[in-house]
Motif scaffolding. Structure first.
Motif, PDB file in Angstrom:
ATOM      1  N   PHE A  76      -9.914  -1.706  -7.725  1.00 57.05           N
ATOM      2  CA  PHE A  76     -10.067  -3.152  -7.566  1.00 57.05           C
ATOM      3  C   PHE A  76     -10.271  -3.816  -8.922  1.00 57.05           C
ATOM      4  O   PHE A  76     -10.499  -3.154  -9.935  1.00 57.05           O
ATOM      5  CB  PHE A  76     -11.255  -3.452  -6.652  1.00 57.05           C
ATOM      6  CG  PHE A  76     -11.199  -2.744  -5.325  1.00 57.05           C
ATOM      7  CD1 PHE A  76     -10.287  -3.127  -4.357  1.00 57.05           C
ATOM      8  CD2 PHE A  76     -12.051  -1.695  -5.043  1.00 57.05           C
ATOM      9  CE1 PHE A  76     -10.221  -2.479  -3.139  1.00 57.05           C
ATOM     10  CE2 PHE A  76     -12.008  -1.027  -3.826  1.00 57.05           C
ATOM     11  CZ  PHE A  76     -11.079  -1.419  -2.876  1.00 57.05           C
TER      12      PHE A  76
ATOM     13  N   ARG B 170      -7.878 -12.749  -7.105  1.00 51.75           N
ATOM     14  CA  ARG B 170      -7.054 -11.703  -6.493  1.00 51.75           C
ATOM     15  C   ARG B 170      -7.757 -11.199  -5.241  1.00 51.75           C
ATOM     16  O   ARG B 170      -8.948 -10.945  -5.265  1.00 51.75           O
ATOM     17  CB  ARG B 170      -6.841 -10.596  -7.505  1.00 51.75           C
ATOM     18  CG  ARG B 170      -6.316  -9.278  -6.959  1.00 51.75           C
ATOM     19  CD  ARG B 170      -6.115  -8.308  -8.097  1.00 51.75           C
ATOM     20  NE  ARG B 170      -6.415  -6.940  -7.721  1.00 51.75           N
ATOM     21  CZ  ARG B 170      -6.452  -5.920  -8.556  1.00 51.75           C
ATOM     22  NH1 ARG B 170      -6.211  -6.114  -9.841  1.00 51.75           N
ATOM     23  NH2 ARG B 170      -6.741  -4.706  -8.130  1.00 51.75           N
TER      24      ARG B 170
ATOM     25  N   TYR C   5      -3.624  -3.744  -2.583  1.00 52.35           N
ATOM     26  CA  TYR C   5      -4.042  -4.548  -3.722  1.00 52.35           C
ATOM     27  C   TYR C   5      -3.204  -5.819  -3.900  1.00 52.35           C
ATOM     28  O   TYR C   5      -2.009  -5.837  -3.604  1.00 52.35           O
ATOM     29  CB  TYR C   5      -3.966  -3.707  -5.000  1.00 52.35           C
ATOM     30  CG  TYR C   5      -4.765  -2.428  -4.912  1.00 52.35           C
ATOM     31  CD1 TYR C   5      -6.157  -2.441  -5.017  1.00 52.35           C
ATOM     32  CD2 TYR C   5      -4.138  -1.207  -4.679  1.00 52.35           C
ATOM     33  CE1 TYR C   5      -6.897  -1.273  -4.930  1.00 52.35           C
ATOM     34  CE2 TYR C   5      -4.869  -0.031  -4.586  1.00 52.35           C
ATOM     35  CZ  TYR C   5      -6.243  -0.065  -4.708  1.00 52.35           C
ATOM     36  OH  TYR C   5      -6.979   1.091  -4.596  1.00 52.35           O
ATOM     37  N   ASP C   6      -3.887  -6.863  -4.380  1.00 53.49           N
ATOM     38  CA  ASP C   6      -3.251  -8.129  -4.757  1.00 53.49           C
ATOM     39  C   ASP C   6      -2.356  -8.651  -3.642  1.00 53.49           C
ATOM     40  O   ASP C   6      -1.172  -8.931  -3.835  1.00 53.49           O
ATOM     41  CB  ASP C   6      -2.443  -7.934  -6.043  1.00 53.49           C
ATOM     42  CG  ASP C   6      -2.314  -9.240  -6.834  1.00 53.49           C
ATOM     43  OD1 ASP C   6      -2.892 -10.260  -6.392  1.00 53.49           O
ATOM     44  OD2 ASP C   6      -1.642  -9.237  -7.877  1.00 53.49           O
TER      45      ASP C   6
ATOM     46  N   SER D 172       0.827  -1.198   0.000  1.00 55.90           N
ATOM     47  CA  SER D 172       0.000   0.000   0.000  1.00 55.90           C
ATOM     48  C   SER D 172       0.868   1.257   0.000  1.00 55.90           C
ATOM     49  O   SER D 172       0.745   2.106  -0.881  1.00 55.90           O
ATOM     50  CB  SER D 172      -0.932  -0.002   1.218  1.00 55.90           C
ATOM     51  OG  SER D 172      -1.759   1.126   1.202  1.00 55.90           O
TER      52      SER D 172
ATOM     53  N   ASP E 219      -7.831  -8.112  -2.690  1.00 56.93           N
ATOM     54  CA  ASP E 219      -7.468  -6.770  -2.290  1.00 56.93           C
ATOM     55  C   ASP E 219      -8.010  -6.548  -0.881  1.00 56.93           C
ATOM     56  O   ASP E 219      -8.687  -7.402  -0.318  1.00 56.93           O
ATOM     57  CB  ASP E 219      -8.054  -5.736  -3.257  1.00 56.93           C
ATOM     58  CG  ASP E 219      -7.547  -5.910  -4.690  1.00 56.93           C
ATOM     59  OD1 ASP E 219      -6.464  -6.499  -4.851  1.00 56.93           O
ATOM     60  OD2 ASP E 219      -8.228  -5.472  -5.624  1.00 56.93           O
TER      61      ASP E 219
ATOM     62  N   ASN F 101      -8.279  -2.864 -13.383  1.00 59.72           N
ATOM     63  CA  ASN F 101      -8.576  -2.257 -12.093  1.00 59.72           C
ATOM     64  C   ASN F 101      -9.779  -1.316 -12.166  1.00 59.72           C
ATOM     65  O   ASN F 101      -9.764  -0.228 -11.580  1.00 59.72           O
ATOM     66  CB  ASN F 101      -7.340  -1.505 -11.582  1.00 59.72           C
ATOM     67  CG  ASN F 101      -6.130  -2.396 -11.476  1.00 59.72           C
ATOM     68  OD1 ASN F 101      -6.213  -3.492 -10.952  1.00 59.72           O
ATOM     69  ND2 ASN F 101      -5.003  -1.949 -12.014  1.00 59.72           N
TER      70      ASN F 101
ATOM     71  N   GLU G 229      -9.710 -11.076 -11.794  1.00 57.89           N
ATOM     72  CA  GLU G 229      -8.917 -10.112 -12.543  1.00 57.89           C
ATOM     73  C   GLU G 229      -8.799 -10.520 -13.998  1.00 57.89           C
ATOM     74  O   GLU G 229      -8.390 -11.638 -14.317  1.00 57.89           O
ATOM     75  CB  GLU G 229      -7.523  -9.983 -11.938  1.00 57.89           C
ATOM     76  CG  GLU G 229      -6.643  -8.952 -12.646  1.00 57.89           C
ATOM     77  CD  GLU G 229      -5.224  -8.966 -12.115  1.00 57.89           C
ATOM     78  OE1 GLU G 229      -4.859  -8.042 -11.369  1.00 57.89           O
ATOM     79  OE2 GLU G 229      -4.489  -9.921 -12.439  1.00 57.89           O
TER      80      GLU G 229
END
Length: 537
Positions: free
Chosen positions: A525, A158, A174-175, A48, A160, A500, A151
């Protein structure tokens, strides 16, 4: 004497040679390089925050060295402070392949303490100076909304997260699972979560996909193939089946659930009674006798009471072959009885028949009316209706039936959510969200949920805290507790230039005026399939 003259001659020759040689070389003073503005510690949130370092380099001969000075090369690398492999057998990772003076890179590392190495090299002389600093990466998985996504066109799974670092700092990450051991999987199905205090704090978190279901470490979210649910929770692992639904049944104890249920993509249901050593899923329960082969398939839903602990010890499922409701009830006097499902008998003067003859479209557990489970059913003509079955008191009580609903495009809805405080059903069609007041049979378009023409709703949901159902979370603020009654709206922009295009909005519900207002929205996301709040005590 002769020897002295020889020594004197050699000395004179040597001295002349030195004088002659002086003009053949240029002598340069070696520059001293100092490094300033390197922090002792950089604290970041993994996946992040960015690791940012802005050093000042000074040469004793040239003064301050700028980033555009081509005579110097800069480098950053990271390695574990405790030692060990970073990735792919390497002990360190290059943080700055572009060799720039300043560093600004995503902290894409698991929670740990690392050493950062900064080097500056004079390319003319090869002289190098270096400085070190600690990098403390904290986990974005401690608390917050886990966001499970598909995704891209391949629908890679994935996870998040909207990480709650503090009441003032809430940020997306994320991921998260890619570097934490989750195999490369496709087709996200959902997140299984329940807080378990039996024996020791051991909250259960499962990621369900079309290619396997994996348990996550409650603290780090680490996982690997050994954490497959077949290896963790099953005595007899099912063959060619994948768990796509996982939930718990409340207990009279606040330590944890009475039982857990899961349903596989093969339509088989399994029950796991907790609170004892070695509890595990055994034989399928969609049969009339324990240990026999399954006799019918069930839908991937399990209805339970979400009210106070001890309110019910039952589970509601749906037989898709015979199109009927079936139930599970904990029987303290007969261990075998709790291992099978039973078709529900119709009550006298009931509102409807438990053998509906219809397709189950959606089923959802709520706290409304002390534990109402809503079911959306569709008949052969495509007309939909809503049944409400109360799960309190260890029974299956027919409470409400809504037919002939004045709900535009309800037959085309692809996402649903039922409120636990008001008789409200939300449903989505394309990029439109509607509120249907079940009590007045009136539908209200939610104009405050404004989505673009190329956006589509992928999920509607209320995230009821599971610890509330266990009598926990009593020390939280009113604001925090209110979050579980906010409508979560997940959408995806099909014109997004990358993978995303997903957004997640939170909408408090006005139970007087039949409206919602947006409190906050997060983006970045993939295509959201499920959202569950990772609760902490």
């Amino acid at each position: 004497m002769k020897m002295n003259r020889i020594i004197l001659f050699l000395f004179a020759f040597s001295l002349c040679a030195c004088f002659d040689d002086k003009g053949n070389y240029e002598y340069h003073e070696v520059a001293e390089i100092t490094i300033e503005n390197i922090p002792e510690v950089v604290e970041v949130l993994g996946n992040s925050d960015h690791i940012v370092v802005k050093p000042k380099i000074v040469s004793s001969l040239e003064g301050e060295i700028g980033a555009d000075n081509t005579n110097f090369e800069f480098g950053y690398r990271i390695e574990k402070k405790s030692g060990g492999v970073m990735v792919s057998g390497q002990r360190w990772v290059d943080l700055n392949p572009s060799k720039t003076l300043e560093l600004d890179t995503l902290a894409a590392f698991v929670a740990d303490t690392y050493i950062g190495w900064f080097t500056v090299t004079d390319k003319r002389s090869g002289i190098q100076a270096s400085a070190t600093f600690d990098i403390k990466v904290s986990s974005p998985t401690y608390e917050g909304w886990m966001v499970l996504c598909d995704e891209g066109e391949e629908e890679r799974v994935r996870m998040d997260m909207i990480s709650v670092i503090s009441a003032e700092r809430i940020i997306p990450a994320y991921d998260l699972l890619a570097p934490l051991g989750l195999p490369d999987l496709k087709y996200a199905k959902g997140i299984g979560f329940y807080p378990n205090l039996f024996a020791s704090p051991n909250d259960v978190i499962y990621v369900m996909t079309g290619e396997g279901t994996y348990k996550l470490d409650r603290e780090t979210f680490k996982t690997d193939v050994s954490w497959d649910i077949n290896n963790i929770d099953f005595i007899i692992p099912p063959a060619d089946e994948r768990v796509v639904c996982y939930t718990s049944v409340n207990n009279s104890s606040t330590a944890g659930a009475l039982a857990c249920f899961c349903v596989t993509d093969a339509g088989n249901a399994y029950a796991q009674v907790l609170g004892s050593a070695g509890a595990a899923f055994e034989y399928p329960v969609n049969t009339s006798e324990r240990g026999k082969a399954p006799e019918y398939k069930v839908a991937p839903y399990v209805g339970v009471s979400m009210a106070r602990p001890g309110n019910a010890s039952t589970a509601l499922l749906y037989d898709t072959d015979n199109r009927r409701f079936v139930g599970w009830k904990y029987n303290y006097s007969d261990d075998d009885a709790m291992q099978t499902l039973t078709p529900l008998p119709d009550p006298e003067n009931g509102l409807f028949s438990f053998k509906t003859g219809m397709e189950l479209v959606h089923m959802e557990s709520t706290r409304y009316s002390n534990g109402l489970v809503y079911a959306v059913l569709q008949d052969g003509g495509g007309r939909r209706r809503v049944y409400g079955i109360n799960m309190s008191g260890n029974g299956f009580v027919q409470e409400v039936k809504y037919e002939n609903m004045d709900a535009p495009d309800f037959d085309k809805a692809t996402a649903f959510a039922f409120h636990s405080q008001f008789p409200y059903m939300f449903y989505a069609v394309g990029n439109k969200v509607y509120l249907h007041n079940l009590g007045t049979n009136t539908t209200y378009p939610m104009s405050t949920i404004a989505l673009g023409e190329r956006e589509v709703v992928t999920m509607l949901k209320f995230n009821l805290y599971r610890q509330c159902s266990l009598g926990q979370l009593n020390n939280q603020s009113e604001e925090f507790m209110a979050r579980q009654y906010e409508l979560m709206v997940a959408s995806y922009n099909t014109d997004a230039p990358d993978n995303n295009g997903g957004k997640l909005g939170f909408y408090p519900v006005d139970g007087v005026n039949n409206t919602v207002t947006k409190r906050v929205e997060y983006d970045g996301f993939a295509r959201i399939k499920d959202v569950v709040y990772r609760e902490r005590r």
